[in-house]
Each structure stands twice: as C-alpha cells, then as structure tokens.
Design a protein around this motif. Structure first.
Motif, PDB file in Angstrom:
ATOM      1  N   GLY A  59       0.817  -1.217   0.000  1.00 29.80           N
ATOM      2  CA  GLY A  59       0.000   0.000   0.000  1.00 29.80           C
ATOM      3  C   GLY A  59       0.850   1.265   0.000  1.00 29.80           C
ATOM      4  N   ARG A  60       1.901   1.253   0.814  1.00 29.90           N
ATOM      5  CA  ARG A  60       2.797   2.419   0.831  1.00 29.90           C
ATOM      6  C   ARG A  60       3.515   2.568  -0.506  1.00 29.90           C
ATOM      7  N   ALA A  61       3.859   1.440  -1.133  1.00 27.82           N
ATOM      8  CA  ALA A  61       4.501   1.502  -2.451  1.00 27.82           C
ATOM      9  C   ALA A  61       3.558   2.102  -3.488  1.00 27.82           C
ATOM     10  N   LEU A  62       2.281   1.788  -3.414  1.00 29.07           N
ATOM     11  CA  LEU A  62       1.315   2.380  -4.341  1.00 29.07           C
ATOM     12  C   LEU A  62       1.204   3.875  -4.097  1.00 29.07           C
ATOM     13  N   VAL A  63       1.043   4.258  -2.828  1.00 24.74           N
ATOM     14  CA  VAL A  63       0.921   5.687  -2.486  1.00 24.74           C
ATOM     15  C   VAL A  63       2.141   6.462  -2.958  1.00 24.74           C
ATOM     16  N   GLY A 149      -8.280   9.549  -2.527  1.00 28.26           N
ATOM     17  CA  GLY A 149      -7.527   9.180  -1.331  1.00 28.26           C
ATOM     18  C   GLY A 149      -7.767   7.753  -0.879  1.00 28.26           C
ATOM     19  N   GLU A 150      -8.360   6.942  -1.769  1.00 27.36           N
ATOM     20  CA  GLU A 150      -8.657   5.559  -1.402  1.00 27.36           C
ATOM     21  C   GLU A 150      -7.395   4.801  -0.983  1.00 27.36           C
ATOM     22  N   ASP A 151      -6.290   5.065  -1.655  1.00 20.85           N
ATOM     23  CA  ASP A 151      -5.054   4.353  -1.349  1.00 20.85           C
ATOM     24  C   ASP A 151      -4.537   4.717   0.037  1.00 20.85           C
ATOM     25  N   GLY A 152      -4.542   5.996   0.368  1.00 20.46           N
ATOM     26  CA  GLY A 152      -4.085   6.423   1.690  1.00 20.46           C
ATOM     27  C   GLY A 152      -4.985   5.916   2.805  1.00 20.46           C
ATOM     28  N   ARG A 153      -6.306   5.923   2.575  1.00 22.09           N
ATOM     29  CA  ARG A 153      -7.244   5.405   3.580  1.00 22.09           C
ATOM     30  C   ARG A 153      -6.995   3.926   3.836  1.00 22.09           C
ATOM     31  N   LEU A 154      -6.748   3.178   2.765  1.00 21.00           N
ATOM     32  CA  LEU A 154      -6.513   1.748   2.952  1.00 21.00           C
ATOM     33  C   LEU A 154      -5.224   1.506   3.733  1.00 21.00           C
ATOM     34  N   GLU A 156      -4.004   3.420   6.034  1.00 16.07           N
ATOM     35  CA  GLU A 156      -4.336   3.719   7.433  1.00 16.07           C
ATOM     36  C   GLU A 156      -5.167   2.588   8.047  1.00 16.07           C
ATOM     37  N   THR A 157      -6.119   2.076   7.293  1.00 18.18           N
ATOM     38  CA  THR A 157      -6.947   0.965   7.775  1.00 18.18           C
ATOM     39  C   THR A 157      -6.093  -0.259   8.047  1.00 18.18           C
ATOM     40  N   LEU A 158      -5.154  -0.549   7.149  1.00 17.10           N
ATOM     41  CA  LEU A 158      -4.257  -1.688   7.347  1.00 17.10           C
ATOM     42  C   LEU A 158      -3.410  -1.512   8.601  1.00 17.10           C
ATOM     43  N   ALA A 159      -2.950  -0.297   8.861  1.00 21.24           N
ATOM     44  CA  ALA A 159      -2.148  -0.051  10.063  1.00 21.24           C
ATOM     45  C   ALA A 159      -2.981  -0.299  11.324  1.00 21.24           C
ATOM     46  N   ARG A 160      -4.242   0.158  11.323  1.00 17.35           N
ATOM     47  CA  ARG A 160      -5.123  -0.103  12.477  1.00 17.35           C
ATOM     48  C   ARG A 160      -5.374  -1.599  12.633  1.00 17.35           C
ATOM     49  N   LEU A 161      -5.673  -2.269  11.520  1.00 15.45           N
ATOM     50  CA  LEU A 161      -5.919  -3.704  11.565  1.00 15.45           C
ATOM     51  C   LEU A 161      -4.691  -4.447  12.071  1.00 15.45           C
TER      52      LEU A 161
END
Length: 189
Positions: A59-63, A149-154, A156-161
């Motif tokens: 995800g960070r690589a995509l962002v 901002g779908e990529d950034g939200r995901l 953040e969601t992954l970090a919480r998960l």
C-alpha cells in the motif's frame, strides 16, 4: 471501553497470565518442547502478521508510486482476500472447537477464552472495514481513477488492523500456548 476491550488493552490482565508465568514466551523458542498443533498455531499467527506487513508495504509503495497500480491491484486482491478468508476460518475453528476444549481443560482461564471470542467479534468489524475499503480501491484502480484518497485510507486501515490483530494474536498465544504446554495436545482428543 473496559480495559479488556481489544482496541484499548495493552496486554492481558494479570488474572489471565497464571500459566504464562509457568510457561513464559521466552521459553517457547527453544527450551520448551512443543507439539505439532502448538507449532502450527504459532505458524498461522506468523503468517497473518506477515500478510499484513506485506499488504502495508504494498500500500505504501502504491501511495509513493513505487508500484504499478495494476500490479498492486493483483497483489491486494490475492493477499487481501487470502488474509480475510483465512482469518475468518481460523477464528471459526477456534470459537467452535478449540476454545471450548481448552477452557474445559483450564477453567481458571475461561474468562480469557471469552475475551478472545469478543476479540473475534471486534476483529470482524475491522475486517469488514478493510474489505470495503479494499474493494473501493480495487474499483477505482480498475476505472483508472484513484483520486479520492482511497489508497491512503486503505494504508491507514491496514495499520489499524495490524495493530489490533497483533494485540489479539499475542494475547491469544499467551493464553492458548501455556494451556497446550500444561495439559498436552493429546488432551484435546
């Protein structure tokens, strides 16, 4: 929230650490002999942690535009789907089979197995959020329109998960593994 809520706790309450004192985590790696079920349990947990780490890195690589959107979409679909499906299956087997057997073997930790069951309910909410956001991002990727901002939200969601899942897995290990070491895997008959 009470201190045993998954999102709020920083570890197991002392009352649930009774066998962990006898079988500390430090001894699991080399000193304490473990059976196949115990090793399998720990390996599954390691797999879940590794999948979340990989999904976060992707995800960070995509962002950061270090991964092509098409490649990212394939990886998210494959690894994300595998993670969600395997976690649901793992939790179902624990709730329906192992937790009741282990709680019967070690009644002092019955409250711990109830806590782990509540964790599974809380984790279902996190997994639903992840699934919904992953699907939204995959849809945006297919449409060539990742602009909301779908990529950034995901990410953040992954970090919480990752945080709540690691808390759960650690606490589960610190309840389950000592029970298995105390009573033996054969006692689950």
């Amino acid at each position: 929230m009470t201190t045993d809520d998954l999102e709020a706790r920083s570890g197991l309450p002392d009352a649930l650490r009774v066998l962990l004192e006898k079988y500390p985590r430090e001894g699991w790696a080399g000193g304490t002999p473990m059976g196949g079920l115990t090793q399998f349990w720990l390996e599954r947990h390691l797999m879940f942690r590794q999948l979340l780490t990989q999904l976060g890195e992707d995800g960070r690589a995509l962002v950061d535009a270090d991964m092509a959107p098409e490649e990212y979409g394939k990886r998210l679909s494959r690894f994300g789907g595998f993670l969600v499906n395997q976690l649901h299956e793992h939790h179902h087997v624990e709730d329906a089979h192992y937790f009741p057997l282990l709680a019967a073997k070690e009644p002092r930790l019955a409250a711990g197995f109830e806590l782990l069951d509540r964790d599974h309910v809380a984790l279902d909410g996190h997994l639903t959020t992840f699934t919904n956001e992953a699907n939204a991002l995959l849809g945006a990727l297919q449409a060539g329109a990742v602009t909301g901002g779908e990529d950034g939200r995901l990410v953040e969601t992954l970090a919480r998960l990752e945080g709540v899942l690691d808390r759960h897995l650690t606490d589960e290990e610190e309840i389950v593994i000592p029970v298995l070491l105390e009573h033996g895997e054969g006692s689950l008959g």
